[in-house]
Design an enzyme around this catalytic site. Structure first.
Site, PDB file in Angstrom:
ATOM      1  N   ASN A 187      51.586  30.963  37.875  1.00  0.00           N
ATOM      2  CA  ASN A 187      50.364  31.758  38.055  1.00  0.00           C
ATOM      3  C   ASN A 187      49.173  30.904  37.625  1.00  0.00           C
ATOM      4  OD1 ASN A 187      48.184  33.492  37.754  1.00  0.00           O
ATOM      5  ND2 ASN A 187      49.206  34.892  36.354  1.00  0.00           N
TER       6      ASN A 187
ATOM      7  N   ARG B 210      51.391  32.690  42.497  1.00  0.00           N
ATOM      8  CA  ARG B 210      50.183  33.440  42.795  1.00  0.00           C
ATOM      9  C   ARG B 210      49.358  32.580  43.745  1.00  0.00           C
ATOM     10  NH1 ARG B 210      44.786  33.775  39.226  1.00  0.00           N
ATOM     11  NH2 ARG B 210      43.737  35.394  40.388  1.00  0.00           N
TER      12      ARG B 210
ATOM     13  N   HIS C 290      42.347  39.502  42.840  1.00  0.00           N
ATOM     14  CA  HIS C 290      43.004  40.046  41.643  1.00  0.00           C
ATOM     15  C   HIS C 290      43.954  41.187  42.005  1.00  0.00           C
ATOM     16  CE1 HIS C 290      39.437  38.505  39.031  1.00  0.00           C
ATOM     17  NE2 HIS C 290      40.465  37.672  38.922  1.00  0.00           N
TER      18      HIS C 290
ATOM     19  N   ARG D  55      30.940  32.073  36.989  1.00  0.00           N
ATOM     20  CA  ARG D  55      30.478  32.435  38.343  1.00  0.00           C
ATOM     21  C   ARG D  55      29.360  33.469  38.250  1.00  0.00           C
ATOM     22  NH1 ARG D  55      36.350  33.936  40.475  1.00  0.00           N
ATOM     23  NH2 ARG D  55      37.155  32.686  38.766  1.00  0.00           N
TER      24      ARG D  55
ATOM     25  N   GLU E 181      50.690  39.893  35.601  1.00  0.00           N
ATOM     26  CA  GLU E 181      50.697  39.324  36.954  1.00  0.00           C
ATOM     27  C   GLU E 181      52.008  38.595  37.214  1.00  0.00           C
ATOM     28  OE1 GLU E 181      47.043  37.149  36.141  1.00  0.00           O
ATOM     29  OE2 GLU E 181      46.090  38.042  37.874  1.00  0.00           O
TER      30      GLU E 181
HETATM   31  N1  LIG Z   1      39.790  38.077  21.683  1.00  0.00           N
HETATM   32  C1  LIG Z   1      39.016  37.973  22.740  1.00  0.00           C
HETATM   33  N2  LIG Z   1      37.785  38.520  22.777  1.00  0.00           N
HETATM   34  C2  LIG Z   1      36.978  38.392  23.845  1.00  0.00           C
HETATM   35  N3  LIG Z   1      37.312  37.716  24.945  1.00  0.00           N
HETATM   36  C3  LIG Z   1      38.516  37.130  24.977  1.00  0.00           C
HETATM   37  C4  LIG Z   1      39.437  37.225  23.899  1.00  0.00           C
HETATM   38  N4  LIG Z   1      40.555  36.555  24.243  1.00  0.00           N
HETATM   39  C5  LIG Z   1      40.341  36.057  25.478  1.00  0.00           C
HETATM   40  N5  LIG Z   1      39.121  36.399  25.926  1.00  0.00           N
HETATM   41  C6  LIG Z   1      38.478  36.041  27.202  1.00  0.00           C
HETATM   42  O1  LIG Z   1      39.429  36.021  28.244  1.00  0.00           O
HETATM   43  C7  LIG Z   1      39.093  34.949  29.170  1.00  0.00           C
HETATM   44  C8  LIG Z   1      40.337  34.492  29.877  1.00  0.00           C
HETATM   45  O2  LIG Z   1      40.915  35.579  30.526  1.00  0.00           O
HETATM   46  P1  LIG Z   1      42.270  35.396  31.372  1.00  0.00           P
HETATM   47  O3  LIG Z   1      42.515  36.700  32.037  1.00  0.00           O
HETATM   48  O4  LIG Z   1      43.330  34.872  30.495  1.00  0.00           O
HETATM   49  O5  LIG Z   1      41.756  34.242  32.348  1.00  0.00           O
HETATM   50  P2  LIG Z   1      42.110  33.759  33.804  1.00  0.00           P
HETATM   51  O6  LIG Z   1      41.015  34.318  34.641  1.00  0.00           O
HETATM   52  O7  LIG Z   1      42.103  32.289  33.723  1.00  0.00           O
HETATM   53  O8  LIG Z   1      43.453  34.329  34.164  1.00  0.00           O
HETATM   54  C9  LIG Z   1      38.516  33.872  28.268  1.00  0.00           C
HETATM   55  O9  LIG Z   1      37.614  33.073  28.959  1.00  0.00           O
HETATM   56  C10 LIG Z   1      37.825  34.686  27.179  1.00  0.00           C
HETATM   57  O10 LIG Z   1      36.475  34.835  27.535  1.00  0.00           O
HETATM   58  C1  LIG Z   2      40.508  35.505  41.910  1.00  0.00           C
HETATM   59  C2  LIG Z   2      40.067  35.056  40.563  1.00  0.00           C
HETATM   60  O1  LIG Z   2      38.892  35.082  40.274  1.00  0.00           O
HETATM   61  O2  LIG Z   2      41.025  34.687  39.703  1.00  0.00           O
HETATM   62  P1  LIG Z   2      40.842  34.223  38.167  1.00  0.00           P
HETATM   63  O3  LIG Z   2      40.307  35.405  37.433  1.00  0.00           O
HETATM   64  O4  LIG Z   2      42.226  33.876  37.706  1.00  0.00           O
HETATM   65  O5  LIG Z   2      39.893  33.098  38.153  1.00  0.00           O
HETATM   66 MG   LIG Z   3      43.528  35.569  35.817  1.00  0.00          MG
END
Ligand SMILES: Nc1ncnc2c1ncn2[C@@H]1O[C@H](COP(=O)(O)OP(=O)(O)O)[C@@H](O)[C@H]1O
Ligand SMILES: CC(=O)OP(=O)(O)O
Ligand SMILES: [Mg+2]
Length: 401
Positions: free
Chosen positions: A7, A98, A186, A247, A390
């Site tokens: 993923n 993914r 998503h 973004r 996911e």
């Molecule tokens: N304890 C926390 N408090 C606030 N934000 C958090 C915390 N832990 C993670 N995050 C946020 O989650 C984001 C990543 O989310 P995630 O769903 O793992 O990312 P991705 O989009 O790469 O799958 C990080 O950039 C951070 O901003």
């Molecule tokens: C589609 C997309 O924005 O995925 P991610 O949140 O993992 O960057």
């Molecule tokens: Mg993600």
């Protein structure tokens, strides 16, 4: 059946190995092995974390390695060293990936063939942050396991049933004929969360109106009625909609016309500007990571405060739009990195919907419980924090092949 899942997100590469004994199994299984590479850690240094169901753990820094090399190192911990979980790579029956953009062609999970790979590569122009890394994962597996079946599970697929009024842009009609339309993303996460919400609430998914807030590095909302996506904030690419980590989300397209007329802006510079240097990062000048934004605010950083204020304003506006598309709401779901871990964001988003009887339990919210309702008992709308799975959803799709 052993299923390996890859993923790739914009800020992380996650991977899990599941063993499915009962193909009908619907509850998330604990993976035998799970690994995560965090690319946001530091410039040129990524962090690998691995843990196994047997209790072994590993943490290491992958200094200045290429993405391919980092993925290989991550996979190596499956069969080597203290997190070894399998003896032989051939124990893996199937690999699920993914894939963020499936375009109009791929509206369900698909066995990967040279044609499918070619389509993923072609669609990379619409998901430049994502499809190329998804393809890298597929190619990494081809090198180490050339004969295994690989499945593409598309983030766009869940939104395939959007109505034309929702997915057609009001530009020239030729856009639609050329595939320029809203797709939504998503979907793997929104689909998992909708099913999990019905389980937590003890209700039939067919009877529920849900808004799923996937707030990670990328952020999107989905309005889900009867288990089906009826609206969503992302569009043709994962750039539309909410403000995100790096973004911009939706902006007036007139800004782009203005910039193009007045500067030497190229498509590549524009891509970097809007996909990688905007959002929380662009406004705050601090970071794309919500944790660092909140930390900077506590030190009096005004730009970080402005970034959070815009993020919340746009999140509330997005929830309002989803609400109108659904015509009512049974539960608001918060998921992904920010959604699962940030009580500040959840409280600020919910505050705007008190007028309709949505009441958050402040203490419960502060605990960031997993898979729980954090609304008060008398709230007119449930508020759920759901740990998105996911990887499990991808494994579940693979089990159908
Ligand atoms: N304890 C926390 N408090 C606030 N934000 C958090 C915390 N832990 C993670 N995050 C946020 O989650 C984001 C990543 O989310 P995630 O769903 O793992 O990312 P991705 O989009 O790469 O799958 C990080 O950039 C951070 O901003
Ligand atoms: C589609 C997309 O924005 O995925 P991610 O949140 O993992 O960057
Ligand atoms: Mg993600």
């Amino acid at each position: 059946m052993k299923i390996l899942v890859l993923n790739a997100g914009s800020s992380s590469q996650k991977s899990c190995l599941y063993e499915l004994k009962d193909v009908q199994s619907d509850r998330p299984l604990q993976p035998l092995w799970e690994a995560k590479i965090d690319w946001t850690h530091q410039q040129n240094v990524s962090e690998l974390k691995v843990q196994t169901a047997a209790g072994s753990q590993l943490e290491e820094e992958l200094a200045s390695e290429s993405r391919q090399a980092a993925i290989y190192r991550m996979l190596e911990t499956l069969w080597k060293g203290k997190t070894q979980t399998i003896n032989n790579l051939n124990e893996i029956d199937i690999v699920g990936h993914r894939v963020v953009h499936g375009g109009q062609e791929y509206q369900q999970s698909t066995l990967i063939s040279p044609d499918v790979k070619e389509a993923i590569a072609r669609l990379a122009v619409f998901a430049p942050v994502h499809n190329p890394v998804n393809l890298e994962g597929i190619e990494a597996i081809e090198k180490i396991l050339p004969n295994v079946r690989q499945i593409a599970v598309f983030d766009t697929a869940f939104h395939a049933g959007l109505a034309p009024a929702t997915f057609v842009y009001p530009g020239p009609y030729e856009w639609l004929e050329n595939g320029i339309r809203r797709y939504g993303f998503h979907g793997i996460s929104h689909q998992y969360c909708a099913r999990r919400a019905a389980e937590i609430l003890g209700r039939d998914l067919a009877d529920l109106r849900l808004i799923s807030c996937h707030l990670g590095n990328g952020c999107s909302l989905a309005a889900i009625g009867g288990g089906v996506s009826v609206d969503t904030t992302m569009g043709f690419t994962p750039l539309e909609g909410l403000m995100m980590g790096s973004r911009s989300g939706s902006i007036d397209p007139g800004i782009i016309i203005h910039l193009l007329k007045r500067s030497d802006l190229t498509a590549e510079k524009l891509d970097n500007m809007l996909n990688r240097n905007s959002g929380l990062k662009g406004i705050s000048g601090v970071s794309a990571d919500m944790r660092q934004i909140v930390e900077a605010i506590s030190q009096g950083n005004e730009r970080a405060q402005l970034a959070l204020d815009i993020y919340i304003h746009r999140l509330r506006a997005g929830i309002g739009a989803m609400l109108a598309s659904l015509g009512g709401l049974d539960a608001l779901i918060f998921t992904a990195g920010v959604g699962e871990n940030s009580p500040i964001v959840r409280a600020a988003a919910c505050e705007a919907f008190r007028f309709m009887g949505l009441k958050l339990d402040g203490d419960h919210n502060l605990q960031s419980p997993i898979d729980a309702d954090i609304a008060t008992a008398d709230s007119a709308v449930k508020v759920l924090v759901i740990h998105t799975q996911e990887d499990w959803e991808i494994a579940r799709e693979c089990s159908k092949f």
